[in-house]
Scaffold this active site. Structure first.
Site, PDB file in Angstrom:
ATOM      1  N   ARG A 195       0.793  -1.189   0.000  1.00 11.38           N
ATOM      2  CA  ARG A 195       0.000   0.000   0.000  1.00 11.38           C
ATOM      3  C   ARG A 195       0.845   1.267   0.000  1.00 11.38           C
ATOM      4  NH1 ARG A 195      -3.088  -3.921   2.963  1.00 11.38           N
ATOM      5  NH2 ARG A 195      -1.775  -3.714   4.764  1.00 11.38           N
ATOM      6  N   GLY A 196       2.158   1.082   0.218  1.00 14.24           N
ATOM      7  CA  GLY A 196       3.034   2.234   0.452  1.00 14.24           C
ATOM      8  C   GLY A 196       3.098   3.276  -0.655  1.00 14.24           C
ATOM      9  N   ASP A 205       7.282   2.925  -2.839  1.00 14.82           N
ATOM     10  CA  ASP A 205       7.525   4.038  -1.912  1.00 14.82           C
ATOM     11  C   ASP A 205       9.003   4.168  -1.590  1.00 14.82           C
ATOM     12  OD1 ASP A 205       7.531   1.608  -0.541  1.00 14.82           O
ATOM     13  OD2 ASP A 205       6.197   2.253   1.061  1.00 14.82           O
ATOM     14  N   ASP A 236      14.984  -0.526  -0.334  1.00 12.03           N
ATOM     15  CA  ASP A 236      15.874  -0.758   0.802  1.00 12.03           C
ATOM     16  C   ASP A 236      16.902  -1.813   0.361  1.00 12.03           C
ATOM     17  OD1 ASP A 236      16.908  -1.441   3.291  1.00 12.03           O
ATOM     18  OD2 ASP A 236      15.005  -1.653   4.291  1.00 12.03           O
ATOM     19  N   GLY A 250      16.385  -3.913  -1.895  1.00 11.26           N
ATOM     20  CA  GLY A 250      16.186  -4.042  -3.333  1.00 11.26           C
ATOM     21  C   GLY A 250      15.523  -5.353  -3.722  1.00 11.26           C
ATOM     22  N   THR A 298      12.563  -6.598  -3.125  1.00 16.76           N
ATOM     23  CA  THR A 298      11.181  -6.508  -3.610  1.00 16.76           C
ATOM     24  C   THR A 298      11.170  -6.158  -5.100  1.00 16.76           C
ATOM     25  OG1 THR A 298      10.473  -5.735  -1.445  1.00 16.76           O
ATOM     26  CG2 THR A 298       8.935  -5.379  -3.258  1.00 16.76           C
ATOM     27  N   ASP A 310       4.722   3.369   6.179  1.00 19.41           N
ATOM     28  CA  ASP A 310       4.178   3.014   7.490  1.00 19.41           C
ATOM     29  C   ASP A 310       5.168   2.261   8.352  1.00 19.41           C
ATOM     30  OD1 ASP A 310       4.136   0.615   5.807  1.00 19.41           O
ATOM     31  OD2 ASP A 310       3.102  -0.300   7.505  1.00 19.41           O
ATOM     32  N   ARG A 345       0.982   6.389   7.816  1.00 16.20           N
ATOM     33  CA  ARG A 345       0.864   6.623   6.372  1.00 16.20           C
ATOM     34  C   ARG A 345       0.304   8.005   6.044  1.00 16.20           C
ATOM     35  NH1 ARG A 345       1.759   1.708   3.713  1.00 16.20           N
ATOM     36  NH2 ARG A 345       0.903  -0.156   4.673  1.00 16.20           N
TER      37      ARG A 345
END
Ligand code: IMP
Ligand code: MG
Length: 187
Positions: free
Chosen positions: A49-50, A105, A108, A110, A112, A164, A170
């Site tokens: 959802r970020g 979003d 970090d 990487g 994902t 979040d 958020r």
């Protein structure tokens, strides 16, 4: 506006103001508009959802016809990466032949983006680029090409503007660091 205007007791420092975000999102939108002037099949693919706050602001600065889709991904629990990427819900449209911009979003380790990128490439998009609001570049574990990046930030856990910690924070309109000690105490 100060961090105190929001009832979260874990907010550390304000790192990027609402105004700075807005200016940067405007210029990313301008850049993407130029880069896709000849594309009639532009698809923004957001990771839920970020990326939602960033994506909805960014799309209004892209002066091209475009469509939206989303994938829902889990990889984090609290402030720790769980080390694997789970697809909770896949995108709905056929991306074959589309110019896809994958939007997240923050990058970090990487993992994902690396994992999702590979999966999407097998689905034959015409092109695939990566766009992130934030990049914690010193945390990277895999080699990644990032085509559009809002801000590089140091290695802090951050919240706000869609990001979040355990689903909280958020709705902050700026990016702030999390005071992890306070967060753990009050959990
Ligand atoms: P990666 O796979 O390690 O690159 O993790 C990327 C994902 O972890 C992002 O899409 C976020 O959901 C989450 N994440 C990483 N760092 C932060 C942070 O500082 N705040 C909030 N979420 C984060
Ligand atoms: Mg995410």
């Amino acid at each position: 506006m100060t961090a105190l205007d929001f009832p979260y007791d874990f907010i550390g420092e304000l790192l990027i103001s609402q105004h700075q975000i807005q200016e940067r999102v405007d210029s990313l939108g301008e850049q993407i508009t130029k880069d896709y002037l000849h594309s009639e099949k532009l698809l923004l693919l957001g990771l839920l959802r970020g990326s939602v706050v960033f994506m909805t602001d960014l799309m209004r600065q892209i002066r091209r016809p475009l469509t939206l889709d989303f994938m829902s991904i889990s990889s984090y629990s609290g402030s720790e990466s769980t080390g694997f990427v789970r697809i909770d819900s896949d995108h709905k449209s056929n991306i074959s032949g589309w110019d896809v911009i994958l939007i997240d979003d923050i990058i970090d380790s990487g993992y994902t983006i690396h994992t999702i990128r590979k999966l999407l490439m097998d689905r034959n998009p015409k092109s695939l680029k990566v766009c992130t609001l934030l990049d914690k570049v010193e945390r990277r574990q895999v080699d990644l090409q990032i085509d559009y990046c809002g801000f590089q930030i140091p290695d802090h856990f951050v919240v706000g503007y869609g990001l979040d910690i355990d689903e909280k924070g958020r709705n902050l309109p700026y990016i702030a660091s999390v005071d992890l000690e306070k967060y753990r105490q009050n959990k």
